[in-house]
Scaffold this active site. Structure first.
Site, mmCIF file in Angstrom:
data_model
loop_
_atom_site.group_PDB
_atom_site.id
_atom_site.type_symbol
_atom_site.label_atom_id
_atom_site.label_comp_id
_atom_site.label_asym_id
_atom_site.label_seq_id
_atom_site.Cartn_x
_atom_site.Cartn_y
_atom_site.Cartn_z
ATOM 1 C CD GLU A 34 34.416 3.691 5.941
ATOM 2 O OE1 GLU A 34 33.726 2.657 5.914
ATOM 3 O OE2 GLU A 34 35.600 3.701 6.366
ATOM 4 C CE LYS A 108 34.507 -1.202 4.470
ATOM 5 N NZ LYS A 108 34.667 -0.393 5.710
ATOM 6 C CB CYS A 144 37.769 1.838 5.031
ATOM 7 S SG CYS A 144 38.544 2.008 6.666
#
Length: 278
Positions: A34, A108, A144
Site C-alpha cells: 500500500e 479502498k 490493508c
C-alpha cells in the site's frame, strides 16, 4: 518492502529492483504494498504524490510500471494515492497494470483511523481477469484494514475471484489480526490470498507518532495454509501456485456453494435499520 516517505524516486527504484529479483525466479504476477511509491505517512502531501488514472501519462509511477510490464511481460498490482480530478477527491487505490496498460483499479472502502480525513471511500467490488496466454485467472483487490472484513472477500469470491490480493501498510501492534485474518479469508473462500505489507516504520506528519508496520508479507493457499512468508526487510517472495487448488478446496468445503445469499441479504438489511456500533 520498506518505503521512505516523500522519496518517490527511491521507492520506485527499490520496487522495480525487487520485482526484477522475482522475475528471475519466474514471477508473472508481482504485488507491491500500500502506497509503495509515496510512503504511507505523507498525510499533508496527497496532491504532490497523487496519480490521476484518467491521465496516466502524467504519473511517473504509472508510466514507470507500464514500461517495466512491457519490457518483462508481467502484471503488477500496486497501490497509490489517486486523485479524481472530477470531484477533487483523493483515494487510496489499488490497481493492476500489464504490458497493454491499466487493467483496472479498486478504491479502498473501509478506511482505518485518520484515513477518512485523507481519502474518499470507494463503492464497488470489481473483478479483474488476467490472461496468461494458456490460462486466465480472476483477481479481487482489497487493501490493508479490509483484510478483517470478510464481506468484501466473500463478494469478490462469489464473483469468481481465485486470488484475493491485499496491498497493505498494516500496523505491527495488530500483527495477530494480520496473521489470522489473512488465513481466514483464504479458507472461507477457497481462494489464494496474497497479503503484501510494508515493513519498518514511518512517522506521521499529523501527530508525529511513529507507525510501526507488521511486515510478514505472505502467500496463503485455499486451505488457509501459509505457503511462503517474508522474514526480512525488502525480501521478494516468489511462489508458484496451482489454480486447481481453488476448485478442489471449494468442492471439498463448499462454503460458497452453500451460502444462502438471499437470507444473508435480508438479515443485513434488517440490521442496517437498527445497527448502532456503540
Amino acid at each position: 518492502m520498506q518505503t521512505i516517505p516523500q522519496d518517490l524516486e527511491g521507492n520506485l527504484a527499490l520496487a522495480l529492483k525487487m520485482a526484477k529479483k522475482s522475475i528471475k525466479n519466474g514471477a508473472k504476477l508481482i504485488v507491491l504494498p500500500e502506497l509503495f511509491d509515496s510512503g504511507y505517512c505523507v498525510e499533508n502531501e496527497s496532491e504532490k504524490y497523487a496519480s490521476d488514472f484518467t491521465n496516466p501519462q502524467d504519473s511517473k509511477t504509472l508510466q514507470s510500471l507500464l514500461k517495466f510490464c512491457q519490457q518483462h511481460k508481467v502484471y503488477i498490482v500496486g497501490c497509490v494515492i489517486e486523485k479524481d480530478s472530477t470531484n477533487n477527491t483523493f483515494y487510496d487505490t489499488a490497481f493492476i497494470i500489464g504490458e497493454n496498460g491499466l487493467i483496472g483499479k479498486y478504491r479502498k472502502i473501509y478506511l482505518w483511523g485518520d484515513e477518512p480525513k485523507r481519502f474518499g471511500r470507494g463503492s464497488d467490488y470489481p473483478i479483474f481477469t488476467l490472461d496468461f496466454n494458456d490460462f486466465q485467472v480472476k483477481i479481487g483487490l482489497q487493501i490493508c484494514y479490509e483484510i478483517g472484513f470478510s464481506e468484501g472477500a466473500r463478494i469478490l469470491s462469489l464473483k469468481g475471484a481465485e486470488i484475493l490480493i491485499y496491498p497493505s501498510a498494516f500496523g505491527k501492534a495488530r500483527l495477530y489480526a494480520w496473521n489470522l485474518a489473512s488465513r481466514a479469508r483464504a479458507l472461507e473462500n477457497g481462494a489464494f490470498v496474497l497479503a503484501v505489507n510494508q515493513s519498518k516504520s514511518q512517522r506521521s506528519q499529523w501527530n508525529h507518532q511513529k507507525l510501526k508496520f507488521a511486515a510478514n508479507s505472505q502467500i496463503i493457499n485455499p486451505k488457509g495454509e501459509v505457503l511462503a512468508k517474508a522474514r526480512k526487510k525488502n525480501e521478494a517472495l516468489t511462489y508458484t501456485i496451482h489454480l486447481q487448488d481453488c476448485k478442489e478446496q471449494r468442492d471439498s468445503l463448499p462454503y460458497l456453494k452453500d451460502l444462502n445469499i438471499s437470507l444473508q441479504t435480508k438479515a443485513l438489511q434488517s440490521l442496517e435499520k437498527s445497527f448502532n456500533p456503540n
